[in-house]
Design a protein around this motif. Structure first.
Motif, PDB file in Angstrom:
ATOM      1  N   GLN A  50      46.344  46.466   5.565  1.00 59.09           N
ATOM      2  CA  GLN A  50      45.403  46.731   6.422  1.00 59.09           C
ATOM      3  C   GLN A  50      44.347  47.768   5.744  1.00 59.09           C
ATOM      4  O   GLN A  50      43.016  47.691   5.788  1.00 59.09           O
ATOM      5  N   SER A  54      40.537  46.373   5.124  1.00 56.90           N
ATOM      6  CA  SER A  54      39.493  47.746   5.697  1.00 56.90           C
ATOM      7  C   SER A  54      38.282  47.778   4.567  1.00 56.90           C
ATOM      8  O   SER A  54      37.238  47.717   4.670  1.00 56.90           O
ATOM      9  N   MET A  84      41.576  40.729   9.048  1.00 59.47           N
ATOM     10  CA  MET A  84      41.798  42.107   9.299  1.00 59.47           C
ATOM     11  C   MET A  84      42.413  41.954  10.942  1.00 59.47           C
ATOM     12  O   MET A  84      43.290  42.633  11.301  1.00 59.47           O
TER      13      MET A  84
END
Length: 193
Positions: A50, A54, A84
């Motif tokens: 993640q 990001s 994502m």
């Protein structure tokens, strides 16, 4: 060689059963520890995925702002953003951190019963302990263990295989006299220096 008495035979049978129960506890305890480790590792990987997605998405968005002529930044940013969303959607309904904690709690509870079985194995060798009292203690431990198992999450074959490797090949539950002596103050050591 003298023949054993019926009481000695009963004590041997009870000891054999308690040894089996101790072994099962040892494996179940270690399997829950392995499940907790696996869940923690999975959580760590998801969190890093993640963070990386990001960061790359943000980098792509910044690239779009500063390089309006290139089609690479918008396409890469869109692909990263979709990736994502997929990762976040996949982990939305699972909580590996909570799973890890539940397995740690189960392992801790089982550890306590395992150690009680070990104490019972020690006590059974002492003829001063009455067989009926030993059986009553065994039965109490069985009730405790049943309550723990009923509330505990299931383990899987991978965790069991890892537990087996830890207990059999790496001997996670065993220590040499020298290892134990290293933890103890001088008067309690078996091998005095």
């Amino acid at each position: 060689m003298a023949a054993s008495t019926p009481a000695e035979d009963e004590r041997y049978v009870l000891e054999s059963q308690i040894r089996e129960l101790y072994g099962r506890c040892a494996y179940t305890h270690k399997a829950h520890e392995k499940m907790a480790e696996r869940a923690s590792t999975y959580l760590w990987r998801v969190k890093w995925a993640q963070i990386i997605l990001s960061a790359l998405t943000t980098g792509g968005a910044i690239g779009v702002l500063f390089d309006k002529s290139s089609a690479i930044f918008p396409l890469a940013t869109a692909a990263l953003s979709i990736s994502m969303v997929i990762v976040n959607s996949y982990v939305k309904d699972i909580d590996p951190g909570q799973d890890a904690q539940i397995h740690r709690d189960a392992a801790s509870d089982i550890w306590n019963v395992r150690e009680a079985y070990l104490s019972l194995l020690t006590d059974i060798r002492d003829p001063a302990f009455n067989l009926n009292d030993l059986r009553a203690r065994r039965d109490e431990l069985q009730i405790q263990l049943h309550a723990i198992y009923k509330a505990a999450p299931h383990t899987n074959s991978k965790a069991y295989a890892e537990a087996q490797g830890a207990l059999q090949r790496r001997e996670d539950l065993t220590f040499t006299d020298a290892e134990i002596d290293a933890f103890l103050p001088g008067p309690l050591k078996r091998k005095r220096v």
